[in-house]
Design a protein around this motif. Structure first.
Motif, mmCIF file in Angstrom:
data_model
loop_
_atom_site.group_PDB
_atom_site.id
_atom_site.type_symbol
_atom_site.label_atom_id
_atom_site.label_comp_id
_atom_site.label_asym_id
_atom_site.label_seq_id
_atom_site.Cartn_x
_atom_site.Cartn_y
_atom_site.Cartn_z
ATOM 1 N N SER A 28 36.475 -52.875 35.501
ATOM 2 C CA SER A 28 36.921 -54.215 35.914
ATOM 3 C C SER A 28 37.537 -54.176 37.309
ATOM 4 N N LEU A 93 27.621 -52.411 24.154
ATOM 5 C CA LEU A 93 27.394 -52.553 25.589
ATOM 6 C C LEU A 93 27.447 -54.015 26.019
ATOM 7 N N VAL A 94 26.898 -54.891 25.192
ATOM 8 C CA VAL A 94 26.934 -56.324 25.510
ATOM 9 C C VAL A 94 28.378 -56.831 25.485
ATOM 10 N N LEU A 97 30.151 -55.646 28.599
ATOM 11 C CA LEU A 97 29.774 -56.472 29.743
ATOM 12 C C LEU A 97 30.522 -57.799 29.735
ATOM 13 N N ASP A 101 32.979 -59.102 32.664
ATOM 14 C CA ASP A 101 32.638 -60.362 33.324
ATOM 15 C C ASP A 101 33.796 -61.352 33.245
ATOM 16 N N LEU A 107 28.999 -58.233 36.492
ATOM 17 C CA LEU A 107 28.199 -57.549 35.479
ATOM 18 C C LEU A 107 27.613 -56.308 36.135
ATOM 19 N N ASP A 109 25.712 -53.059 37.430
ATOM 20 C CA ASP A 109 24.365 -52.521 37.247
ATOM 21 C C ASP A 109 24.369 -51.293 36.343
ATOM 22 N N LEU A 111 25.682 -50.895 33.696
ATOM 23 C CA LEU A 111 25.564 -51.315 32.297
ATOM 24 C C LEU A 111 24.316 -52.154 32.060
ATOM 25 N N THR A 112 24.057 -53.132 32.926
ATOM 26 C CA THR A 112 22.966 -54.076 32.653
ATOM 27 C C THR A 112 21.594 -53.409 32.664
ATOM 28 N N GLY A 164 23.968 -60.329 38.805
ATOM 29 C CA GLY A 164 24.315 -59.680 37.550
ATOM 30 C C GLY A 164 23.834 -60.473 36.351
ATOM 31 N N LEU A 168 21.338 -59.237 33.456
ATOM 32 C CA LEU A 168 21.695 -59.336 32.039
ATOM 33 C C LEU A 168 20.630 -60.099 31.260
ATOM 34 N N GLY A 217 28.135 -64.659 31.771
ATOM 35 C CA GLY A 217 27.590 -63.612 30.922
ATOM 36 C C GLY A 217 27.916 -63.740 29.447
#
Length: 235
Positions: A28, A93-94, A97, A101, A107, A109, A111-112, A164, A168, A217
């Protein structure tokens, strides 16, 4: 069998979700800044998984509770079908994110893009197993279509969403496309609707203006979750 699957999914979600705050704290940060490696007092942050202790990921909706609830709902909808394991596996993971967010309107990269690749690959494996209720081809087309749709929205109005959000959209579109275009349309539409209703609520309550940005997101993910749940129960 269905009850066992749900219990296992809830346990997995709670266990993995409990370790998300540290990753959320480290990720973050504002664009261009390095991931956090130290506590505010200068102590190094040990690893990426575990309780952060800095407030990252804490609040009204603890990650463990959110992951457990979402994983349980997905397992209940998909049942003992192979895609259930895929949806449950990628849920943390979602959620991570969404936390990042909400914190910094970003968001990452890191992770996405892995999430998109993992979702597509795992559903490809699921399609080869007995009792699979979806289409891997449909999933791939769904990811490409939702990514393209969000890219078009970004090009039309760059101030309205970021790249992002476009990235996503790829894994969310893959998940929605698995169950067909009806589910894809429902999930894609609901993601935008949830975000629009939230923005309207902010305007009506005086907590924002037309130029105020907010994290899209989590609403995209909520719309995709609704679509996948509908597809799972209807499969």
């Amino acid at each position: 069998m269905g009850a066992v699957v749900i219990v296992l999914a809830v346990a997995y979600g709670a266990a993995v979700g409990a370790g998300l705050p540290r990753a959320a704290y480290r990720l973050s940060v504002e664009p261009g800044e390095p991931w956090r490696a130290h506590h505010p007092d200068g102590r190094p942050v040990a690893g990426w998984f575990g309780a952060a202790g800095e407030g990252g990921g804490s609040g009204r909706w603890p990650p463990a509770a959110v992951c457990a609830a979402v994983c349980g709902a997905l397992a209940g909808a998909a049942g003992a079908r192979p895609e259930a394991a895929v949806f449950v596996a990628v849920t943390p993971l979602v959620v991570l994110l969404g936390i990042v967010d909400l914190a910094v309107h970003r968001l990452p990269d890191v992770l996405t893009l892995p999430l998109a690749a993992a979702t597509a690959a795992l559903l490809g494996v699921a399609a080869l197993l007995p009792r699979a209720a979806g289409s891997w081809r449909g999933a791939l087309l769904g990811g490409a279509a939702l990514g393209a749709a969000y890219l078009l929205l970004f090009l039309i109005n760059p101030a309205g969403l970021g790249l992002g959000d476009v990235k996503l959209a790829l894994p969310l579109g893959v998940a929605l496309g698995w169950y067909g275009w009806g589910v894809w349309v429902a999930g894609a539409f609901l993601g935008l609707l949830y975000g629009a209703l939230y923005g309207l609520g902010l305007l009506l309550t005086g907590r924002a203006t037309r130029k105020t940005g907010f994290a899209l997101g989590p609403f995209m993910a909520a719309g995709a979750l609704t679509g996948v749940l509908l597809g799972g129960f209807g499969a």
